[in-house]
Motif scaffolding. Structure first.
Motif, mmCIF file in Angstrom:
data_model
loop_
_atom_site.group_PDB
_atom_site.id
_atom_site.type_symbol
_atom_site.label_atom_id
_atom_site.label_comp_id
_atom_site.label_asym_id
_atom_site.label_seq_id
_atom_site.Cartn_x
_atom_site.Cartn_y
_atom_site.Cartn_z
ATOM 1 N N GLN A 197 0.718 -1.258 0.044
ATOM 2 C CA GLN A 197 0.047 0.023 0.023
ATOM 3 C C GLN A 197 0.837 1.303 0.105
ATOM 4 O O GLN A 197 0.572 1.989 -0.824
ATOM 5 N N THR A 198 1.558 1.474 0.954
ATOM 6 C CA THR A 198 2.449 2.907 1.168
ATOM 7 C C THR A 198 3.442 2.774 0.024
ATOM 8 O O THR A 198 3.661 4.022 -0.634
ATOM 9 N N GLN A 201 1.773 4.004 -2.951
ATOM 10 C CA GLN A 201 1.635 5.502 -3.071
ATOM 11 C C GLN A 201 2.863 6.050 -3.176
ATOM 12 O O GLN A 201 2.767 7.287 -3.945
ATOM 13 N N GLU A 237 -2.343 0.822 -9.155
ATOM 14 C CA GLU A 237 -2.446 2.128 -8.381
ATOM 15 C C GLU A 237 -2.497 3.275 -9.667
ATOM 16 O O GLU A 237 -1.797 2.734 -10.666
ATOM 17 N N SER A 239 -2.607 7.443 -10.890
ATOM 18 C CA SER A 239 -2.539 8.917 -10.748
ATOM 19 C C SER A 239 -3.620 9.452 -11.653
ATOM 20 O O SER A 239 -3.873 9.405 -12.670
ATOM 21 N N ARG A 487 -6.970 7.854 -2.589
ATOM 22 C CA ARG A 487 -6.280 7.981 -1.419
ATOM 23 C C ARG A 487 -6.101 9.576 -1.094
ATOM 24 O O ARG A 487 -6.274 10.382 -2.055
ATOM 25 N N HIS A 489 -4.187 12.698 -0.942
ATOM 26 C CA HIS A 489 -2.663 13.096 -1.348
ATOM 27 C C HIS A 489 -2.376 14.391 -0.790
ATOM 28 O O HIS A 489 -1.218 15.041 -0.877
ATOM 29 N N HIS A 526 -4.391 10.304 -6.585
ATOM 30 C CA HIS A 526 -4.123 9.108 -6.888
ATOM 31 C C HIS A 526 -5.275 8.133 -6.243
ATOM 32 O O HIS A 526 -5.699 8.420 -5.228
#
Lengths: 587, 587
Positions: A197-198, A201, A237, A239, A487, A489, A526
């Motif tokens: 997850q992180t 990102q 993921e 953007s 998420r 941002h 994103h």
């Protein structure tokens, strides 16, 4: 090569060819002077004939073959006199003129057949033999094709597969981590990722724009039937997107997979159901929509007639089982037993039948007039021949979950959950938080990086529990195959979120500082999602457990019984890691 | 979507279109009343123009943008008056009529340019910013395309990608394992796989026939420049094959990758060089064959002429550097210094020049007649203008390795190691064992499952050190990109191998029992190989280190400085795992 052809490819048009095959002895049958040996490999089964009259020594050798021996056979392809229409190679056989035993086999501990006589434990111990069974093998073949198609699709949409590290930092928030002691950094540990997850990102912060990865993830949880300590995620993921962009792209992927792998064309858009509706009508955030049988709330109709169970209930809801009015007393008792099981926990069940003449007969007739019962039947769209099942309770959410179990059970009993029928939907507008009785605080329902719905952001200060998230799950046949969110941002909003979740700024910095720092350097908007590969493949394969689409799964104690892992370490290894094991009794 | 087009796709044919772009501010320049902002995303850079005369407020906003701000720009595509031929979008610009700041950015700690001012440490700490640099990004794009092509090729050849577990058992043989304490199995540990070697062999026993996997592997070694604790392997295995089948198939894959990813057509078969020749002519099992400069052994010619260094040597060998006779004394001294460095360890170097008249002048002229020197020059194929460099020593293998370093150094100095030229070969016929001074026993050169060459099997009893293996490495430009072997599929031969390697039957059973047991149930002949993905991609990308083709690499202490991992655990986590950390001083 030990072979010129495999055991699945020869056809009548190959008759007359000299070929060499290699594979395992599936079975052998002696008939008069002839010996018929079925040779098996990954590609199929081919019948080989050894004729005593033509070559007695060869025939003798064939008669000595045991099950699962590995052999190489030379011979000529010939048309069979009695063809086997069940086998793709059933029109031909090989008239053998050469046989080499490449390896012998002890008698396997269970039969290598689609339907085997081996129990779960022995099959797991000898998993390499279990995998020889064609149905298990086909699951792995499907899994391979599944990931090939996922990659083809996402590559075509401009996604880059980027590997994120397996040795990362531990984040005590969420499920328990598996940890890895570092020899070179005394007293310190890596963690295995519960998900990237992180890291994904951070890849968005790095401008990678579209990322995916099919990746192993790890959770040290007490295992349930359908959980594995290591599992595989299709992690994605993007953007500069909003929720709708993600849903559309991944709905396209789902449709592509259904078409390519199951031959199912899904032409309609997947319904998008708000979480609140899913709970209201199905008592579940992953409703099985292969069948209808929606909940109908009956508080207005059934309260206040002297039936204290309902009169005191915080929730009364029913489902209408079409055509089930003929259920016997015994069947109804079984259903009552079912909802009263501790795993479900209902106190009881009320039922009502709609008779052929339209009248309603219920188990609580003494409290309700026919008029009220008719109102109820109407509210439930019940017709003559239908059965109405009603649950009530003092906690609406709990009762809905019980009613959900009852609905699924009825779906099973009525044959409404066909494994070859697929019903997909998106559940959207999840709550941002859920209350944890254990922790006595709000917890993130998805994870702390989920973006609240713009229109709900003001409520973060006034009524955080009511805030909805830009979060979505894809549900197929009552299985959550994937989910994700837009998420946050913005580092200020992220900081506020941590505050609501009870992190001190120091704690947030300690655990997620790297992410919040990254957000200071131009994080793009994103969002993304992750699919559970094991679950989705199981669904496509029609399996009841994810285990059978995993080559070497672990059992419910997290053990690999084939490898006999985990196991104690050498003292030397422990010393190198500066570790000591605390005796259980001394704790 | 926050954009209708990306920053790399607009061309002159799009002029007149209204578009929305989103991306990062690469730079902005003010010229009179105009502000030019270069907007960057993964796909490219597009110039956006803000005109003060048309829209003063918008122009003011543009003037406030900082480097790496994330912006959304609306505007019309227009032909540029002064075109930029270095940019694919250089023919156009966007005349802005709208600007939204999606996120601000602090000033990044280094410049986001191909050539950055950031040092290694700061770039690793802010890796998410480093990845914005186009050259680093391109490495990850190449890596993505590389794995896509590998999968496409192997899928086309009938290989199945099968995931093997990450939580396996520890095998103390070989490199050190990373281990994972099991909470549910007190005092026991999983290990992370160093490679799926035994598991892929079990997949062959299971009849999967052709397996591959692109998979993370782990080795807890003291790190060198080009090692990572976690690395990625392209792992492959096939059944019913001989060495030649594997080499042909994977040579085909290599050629496919060279063509698709580097545009290089390799039409000739890769040479297959016996290991003994590689050592004899290049002093290395991974010779860089982009250039010739083979070793010539000079024992016969140079011994016995009174030069005690050579007279006492176990090995004398030279290389001929074409056209380097003009090397100055200073250059030659540098080379002598080079070979005397402790990492190389030679005692000295002898040189000889072939003069324009054909005479040979050497650094040891007083010991050798012109006649002998001429013999030497002839043996070395040296012509006027060439430089001969000679090393000697009392250990032939060590001296060859020193001469190998000298050869590579000369290759560098003479510009013979062009990163855009590729020379591939197979090194074959590796020795089965190598002697370990440390362990005082024979060790498997590849691993204990490697099959000896059939014709050498009798020597297992009489002279095991002389036994060669069915093992092969693929070498490109002096880099071992992959290697493998035919495996033993016979449990008796496997048991014998363990015996030679000094395993007691109990120890062998304890560590590899699951594999030897599996071999009792019909193991097919099989073999395979594994490629180092990081290395191969680095080679294609022309990188000096594998780090730059890894999204989030670790440093030489095995730390992820961005995540700050590894780190100490909470006491609660240690307690759950029944672990205690031993203080370093108490050891």
């Amino acid at each position: 090569m030990y072979r010129t052809k495999n055991c699945g490819e020869l056809r009548i048009s190959d008759a007359g060819q000299n070929v060499t095959l290699a594979g395992w002895v599936q079975r052998s049958r002696k008939m008069g002077g002839m010996t018929f040996v079925d040779v098996r490999d990954r590609y199929g089964i081919t019948q080989v004939v050894f004729d005593h009259d033509t070559n007695a020594a060869l025939n003798d050798a064939a008669n000595k073959l045991g099950r699962e021996f590995v052999i190489q056979v030379k011979g000529k392809v010939a048309e069979r006199t009695s063809k086997n229409p069940n086998l793709p190679t059933g029109d031909i056989e090989i008239i053998a003129d050469g046989l080499t035993v490449l390896n012998r086999s002890e008698i396997p501990p269970f039969t290598i057949e689609e339907e085997t006589d081996g129990g779960d434990d022995i099959r797991m111990k000898y998993r390499y033999l279990d995998l020889r069974r064609p149905n298990v093998r086909r699951n792995l073949e499907l899994r391979h094709r599944f990931t090939m198609e996922v990659r083809r699709y996402l590559d075509g949409k401009g996604f880059l597969e980027i590997e994120t590290p397996m040795l990362v930092g531990s984040t005590p928030e969420g499920a328990r981590d598996f940890v890895v002691p570092s020899r070179m950094n005394h007293g310190q540990f890596y963690a295995l990722p519960q998900s990237p997850q992180t890291l994904k990102q951070l890849l968005m912060v790095s401008g990678m724009d579209r990322y995916f990865q099919i990746v192993k993830c790890f959770r040290d949880e007490d295992l349930r039937a359908d959980r594995q300590p290591e599992f595989t995620q299709i992690d994605c993921e993007m953007s500069f997107v909003e929720q709708n962009d993600i849903i559309e792209l991944f709905e396209g992927m789902a449709k592509h997979l259904f078409k390519e792998l199951r031959g199912v064309e899904l032409t309609e858009p997947f319904p998008r159901m708000p979480w609140a509706d899913a709970m209201k009508y199905y008592g579940s955030d992953k409703p099985d929509t292969r069948f209808d049988m929606k909940f109908v709330e009956l508080m207005d109709i059934l309260k206040g007639h002297g039936f204290s169970v309902f009169d005191n209930a915080a929730y009364i809801g029913g489902i209408c089982a079409k055509g089930a009015a003929s259920y016997t007393r015994k069947q109804l008792d079984q259903l009552t037993e079912f909802v009263k099981r501790p795993q479900i926990g209902a106190k009881g069940m009320v039922y009502a039948r709609v008779e052929p003449d339209g009248s309603v007969k219920s188990s609580v007739d003494k409290f309700y007039s026919q008029e009220v019962l008719q109102l109820m039947a109407k509210a439930m769209d019940a017709e003559p021949g239908d059965l109405i099942l009603i649950l009530s309770g003092d906690d609406a959410m709990k009762t809905r979950k019980q009613l959900c179990e009852l609905r699924l059970e009825m779906g099973n009993r009525l044959g409404l959950r066909d494994k070859n029928k697929f019903s997909c939907l998106w559940v959207v507008d999840f709550p941002m938080f859920e209350w944890s009785d254990e922790e006595q605080r709000l917890m993130a329902m998805h994870h702390p990086f989920t973006h609240p719905k713009d229109e709900d952001i003001p409520m973060l200060d006034t009524d955080p529990a009511a805030v909805r998230a830009d979060a979505y799950d894809m549900v197929v046949n009552g299985v959550e195959v994937g989910g994700g969110s837009i998420r946050i941002h913005d580092s200020e909003l992220q900081a506020k979120m941590f505050e609501i979740l009870g992190f001190t700024p120091e704690k947030a910095q300690e655990q997620f500082g790297f992410l919040m720092n990254a957000f200071k350097y131009g994080a793009p908007p994103h969002g993304g999602l992750a699919y559970g590969l094991d679950r989705w493949v199981s669904l496509f394969a029609g399996l009841d457990s994810i285990r059978d689409c995993i080559a070497f799964p672990k059992n419910n104690s997290g053990r690999d019984v084939m490898l006999d892992a985990p196991a104690p370490l050498d003292q030397k290894q422990l010393d190198e890691l500066s570790l000591e094991i605390v005796e259980k009794s001394s704790k």
